[in-house]
Design a protein around this motif. Structure first.
Motif, PDB file in Angstrom:
ATOM      1  N   PRO A  97       0.809  -1.232   0.000  1.00 40.79           N
ATOM      2  CA  PRO A  97       0.000   0.000   0.000  1.00 40.79           C
ATOM      3  C   PRO A  97       0.839   1.278   0.000  1.00 40.79           C
ATOM      4  CG  PRO A  97       0.206  -0.849   2.207  1.00 40.79           C
ATOM      5  CD  PRO A  97       0.961  -1.800   1.334  1.00 40.79           C
ATOM      6  N   LYS A  98       0.173   2.386  -0.366  1.00 42.10           N
ATOM      7  CA  LYS A  98       0.767   3.705  -0.166  1.00 42.10           C
ATOM      8  C   LYS A  98       0.258   4.177   1.192  1.00 42.10           C
ATOM      9  CE  LYS A  98       2.078   5.286  -4.607  1.00 42.10           C
ATOM     10  NZ  LYS A  98       1.532   4.355  -5.598  1.00 42.10           N
ATOM     11  N   GLN A  99       1.183   4.653   2.039  1.00 39.76           N
ATOM     12  CA  GLN A  99       0.846   4.969   3.436  1.00 39.76           C
ATOM     13  C   GLN A  99      -0.381   5.888   3.570  1.00 39.76           C
ATOM     14  OE1 GLN A  99       2.879   4.558   6.525  1.00 39.76           O
ATOM     15  NE2 GLN A  99       1.899   6.129   7.770  1.00 39.76           N
ATOM     16  N   LYS A 100      -0.428   6.949   2.737  1.00 37.77           N
ATOM     17  CA  LYS A 100      -1.498   7.942   2.903  1.00 37.77           C
ATOM     18  C   LYS A 100      -2.873   7.325   2.579  1.00 37.77           C
ATOM     19  CE  LYS A 100      -2.570  12.689   2.010  1.00 37.77           C
ATOM     20  NZ  LYS A 100      -2.836  13.504   0.844  1.00 37.77           N
ATOM     21  N   ARG A 101      -2.909   6.592   1.488  1.00 39.84           N
ATOM     22  CA  ARG A 101      -4.173   5.975   1.087  1.00 39.84           C
ATOM     23  C   ARG A 101      -4.585   4.893   2.096  1.00 39.84           C
ATOM     24  NH1 ARG A 101      -7.620   5.154  -3.737  1.00 39.84           N
ATOM     25  NH2 ARG A 101      -8.626   3.160  -3.413  1.00 39.84           N
ATOM     26  N   LEU A 102      -3.582   4.155   2.590  1.00 43.93           N
ATOM     27  CA  LEU A 102      -3.871   3.099   3.565  1.00 43.93           C
ATOM     28  C   LEU A 102      -4.511   3.684   4.824  1.00 43.93           C
ATOM     29  CD1 LEU A 102      -3.475   0.009   4.166  1.00 43.93           C
ATOM     30  CD2 LEU A 102      -1.325   0.628   5.279  1.00 43.93           C
ATOM     31  N   GLU A 103      -3.977   4.823   5.233  1.00 43.73           N
ATOM     32  CA  GLU A 103      -4.509   5.492   6.429  1.00 43.73           C
ATOM     33  C   GLU A 103      -5.947   5.971   6.177  1.00 43.73           C
ATOM     34  OE1 GLU A 103      -1.921   8.485   7.982  1.00 43.73           O
ATOM     35  OE2 GLU A 103      -3.327   9.016   9.585  1.00 43.73           O
ATOM     36  N   GLN A 104      -6.145   6.548   4.994  1.00 46.10           N
ATOM     37  CA  GLN A 104      -7.482   7.041   4.647  1.00 46.10           C
ATOM     38  C   GLN A 104      -8.476   5.874   4.557  1.00 46.10           C
ATOM     39  OE1 GLN A 104      -7.391   9.126   0.926  1.00 46.10           O
ATOM     40  NE2 GLN A 104      -9.292  10.233   1.342  1.00 46.10           N
ATOM     41  N   PHE A 105      -7.998   4.780   4.002  1.00 43.84           N
ATOM     42  CA  PHE A 105      -8.817   3.572   3.862  1.00 43.84           C
ATOM     43  C   PHE A 105      -9.291   3.103   5.244  1.00 43.84           C
ATOM     44  CE2 PHE A 105      -8.318  -1.210   3.894  1.00 43.84           C
ATOM     45  CZ  PHE A 105      -9.458  -1.521   3.174  1.00 43.84           C
ATOM     46  N   TRP A 106      -8.335   3.040   6.188  1.00 45.47           N
ATOM     47  CA  TRP A 106      -8.677   2.508   7.506  1.00 45.47           C
ATOM     48  C   TRP A 106      -9.579   3.472   8.277  1.00 45.47           C
ATOM     49  CZ3 TRP A 106      -8.817  -2.212   8.956  1.00 45.47           C
ATOM     50  CH2 TRP A 106      -8.992  -2.517  10.301  1.00 45.47           C
ATOM     51  N   THR A 107      -9.283   4.761   8.203  1.00 46.01           N
ATOM     52  CA  THR A 107     -10.105   5.722   8.964  1.00 46.01           C
ATOM     53  C   THR A 107     -11.514   5.795   8.360  1.00 46.01           C
ATOM     54  OG1 THR A 107      -9.137   7.546   7.722  1.00 46.01           O
ATOM     55  CG2 THR A 107      -8.221   7.144   9.890  1.00 46.01           C
ATOM     56  N   THR A 108     -11.617   5.571   7.042  1.00 43.21           N
ATOM     57  CA  THR A 108     -12.958   5.577   6.437  1.00 43.21           C
ATOM     58  C   THR A 108     -13.735   4.334   6.870  1.00 43.21           C
ATOM     59  OG1 THR A 108     -12.020   6.756   4.555  1.00 43.21           O
ATOM     60  CG2 THR A 108     -14.237   5.907   4.277  1.00 43.21           C
ATOM     61  N   LEU A 109     -13.031   3.224   7.025  1.00 42.28           N
ATOM     62  CA  LEU A 109     -13.701   2.025   7.549  1.00 42.28           C
ATOM     63  C   LEU A 109     -14.210   2.281   8.974  1.00 42.28           C
ATOM     64  CD1 LEU A 109     -14.416  -1.047   7.335  1.00 42.28           C
ATOM     65  CD2 LEU A 109     -12.176  -1.499   8.346  1.00 42.28           C
ATOM     66  N   GLN A 110     -13.381   2.893   9.789  1.00 39.31           N
ATOM     67  CA  GLN A 110     -13.812   3.227  11.156  1.00 39.31           C
ATOM     68  C   GLN A 110     -15.029   4.159  11.127  1.00 39.31           C
ATOM     69  OE1 GLN A 110     -10.179   5.063  12.397  1.00 39.31           O
ATOM     70  NE2 GLN A 110      -9.436   3.279  13.507  1.00 39.31           N
ATOM     71  N   GLU A 111     -14.988   5.103  10.196  1.00 40.61           N
ATOM     72  CA  GLU A 111     -16.093   6.073  10.074  1.00 40.61           C
ATOM     73  C   GLU A 111     -17.392   5.369   9.657  1.00 40.61           C
ATOM     74  OE1 GLU A 111     -15.180   9.826   7.772  1.00 40.61           O
ATOM     75  OE2 GLU A 111     -16.617   8.923   6.395  1.00 40.61           O
ATOM     76  N   VAL A 112     -17.281   4.464   8.687  1.00 37.87           N
ATOM     77  CA  VAL A 112     -18.472   3.725   8.239  1.00 37.87           C
ATOM     78  C   VAL A 112     -19.037   2.912   9.401  1.00 37.87           C
ATOM     79  CG1 VAL A 112     -19.234   1.784   6.791  1.00 37.87           C
ATOM     80  CG2 VAL A 112     -17.930   3.658   5.780  1.00 37.87           C
ATOM     81  N   TRP A 113     -18.152   2.234  10.133  1.00 40.92           N
ATOM     82  CA  TRP A 113     -18.626   1.434  11.279  1.00 40.92           C
ATOM     83  C   TRP A 113     -19.351   2.343  12.283  1.00 40.92           C
ATOM     84  CZ3 TRP A 113     -17.954   1.786  16.493  1.00 40.92           C
ATOM     85  CH2 TRP A 113     -18.482   0.732  17.249  1.00 40.92           C
ATOM     86  N   THR A 114     -18.735   3.486  12.562  1.00 42.46           N
ATOM     87  CA  THR A 114     -19.317   4.393  13.565  1.00 42.46           C
ATOM     88  C   THR A 114     -20.701   4.864  13.117  1.00 42.46           C
ATOM     89  OG1 THR A 114     -17.096   5.124  14.186  1.00 42.46           O
ATOM     90  CG2 THR A 114     -18.919   6.549  14.844  1.00 42.46           C
ATOM     91  N   LYS A 115     -20.817   5.219  11.848  1.00 43.29           N
ATOM     92  CA  LYS A 115     -22.119   5.711  11.351  1.00 43.29           C
ATOM     93  C   LYS A 115     -23.164   4.599  11.336  1.00 43.29           C
ATOM     94  CE  LYS A 115     -20.370   9.457   8.464  1.00 43.29           C
ATOM     95  NZ  LYS A 115     -20.189   9.973   7.102  1.00 43.29           N
TER      96      LYS A 115
END
Ligand code: CO8
Length: 285
Positions: A97-115
């Protein structure tokens, strides 16, 4: 831009196959939201298997916001694929992975779970096919699950990919099926058959096909018709608050751990082996 209430005013009780389909945004065709008599039916449609890449997660996140704005009676999550609800996280997001995209990917997963886990309105998953890992997490974040009977599996198999299960994923499973069965499933990377899933409570009901699964979800949501919505949503959120608070508390640490873990050369090797097995159709079937 559509408004849910506008649609629902004109909505008649129509058969699931005749749903009026419209994407939440023309630029976002990976998620479709349709109104069915006041209930939002959200269909994941990233062909062929709804693997959750960054763009699909962003589309789900946006669709959840759009649906919430329209104050539906409830929301049903399902898939456009005839055999796969969601294949879970897109493994290619984690491989080299590219670090920046990987981070965005994971935080978006957390966001989806939270919502989704903290969604104010009633939620149900009409699981019309395989639901491994991230697919299972999406379904478990809903309040109710119906699954089409067939040769499908559901569960969390992260440990088979060399990925240790994040706390909030464990908690989500434990919330629904309890610690003992969650421990067994998670440590052994078990993907349950439909019958096993029903037995342990990973799903609430089986269905003969997708239309039946959706009808059963609608019936579940219909149970709340006579309950004042504010009392219902406040109670739901209170009972789920501990997990939601935990996510808030651990979010940054969870991201840091994920980034470190995934980028570890050993984990990259495990992922490479898993991808090869997947390509050779020998992974989990
Ligand atoms: N990511 C990326 N690509 C995938 C994935 C995936 N998850 N699953 C399948 N693919 C690819 C396949 O390699 C195949 O590619 P190609 O056409 O190039 O050969 C294509 O998608 C279609 O797949 P299949 O031919 O296997 O499709 P089938 O309909 O026969 O089977 C299944 C569908 C049952 C879903 C099957 O594809 C499968 O078992 N997939 C693997 C599912 C899996 O292991 N998911 C786990 C992902 S990890 C995860 O979600 C972690 C959750 C949170 C944990 C936190 C981590 C720290």
């Amino acid at each position: 831009m559509w408004t849910f209430r506008q649609l629902s005013k004109n909505a008649t009780r129509i058969s699931p196959s005749a749903y009026r389909h419209m994407s939440t945004s023309s630029a976002n065709p990976q998620v479709d939201v349709a109104d069915d008599g006041g209930i939002a039916v959200m269909t994941l449609q990233r062909a062929p298997i709804n693997s959750l890449n960054l763009e699909l997660l962003q589309a789900i996140s946006k669709a959840l916001d759009d649906v919430a704005k329209n104050k539906p009676d409830g929301m049903i999550l399902t898939s456009a694929s005839p055999t796969v609800f969601s294949a879970g996280l897109d493994i290619m997001e984690m491989y080299k992975p590219k670090q920046k995209r990987l981070e965005q990917f994971w935080t978006t997963l957390q966001e989806v779970w939270t919502k989704l886990f903290g969604f104010k309105f009633a939620t149900a998953a009409a699981i019309n096919g395989h639901a491994p890992a991230g697919g299972c997490i999406l379904a478990l974040s809903c309040e109710y699950r119906t699954m089409v009977d067939g040769k499908y599996t559901i569960g969390i198999n992260d440990t088979a990919l060399g990925i240790s299960v994040p706390q909030w994923v464990m908690d989500t499973m434990r919330y629904t099926i309890g610690s003992r069965d969650a421990e067994l499933i998670l440590t052994s990377a078990t993907l349950c058959t439909v019958a096993e899933a029903l037995k342990v409570g990973l799903i609430d009901e089986t269905a003969s096909d997708k239309a039946d699964a959706i009808e059963k979800c609608k019936k579940f949501i219909g149970k709340f018709k006579k309950i004042p919505p504010l009392a219902r949503s406040t109670t739901k959120l209170k009972i789920r608050q501990e997990l939601l608070n935990n996510m808030k508390r651990i979010q940054q640490q969870d991201t840091a751990e994920f980034l470190q873990h995934i980028q570890n050369p050993e984990e990259q090797r495990d992922l490479e082996i898993y991808i090869q097995k997947l390509k050779a159709k020998k992974a989990i079937k």
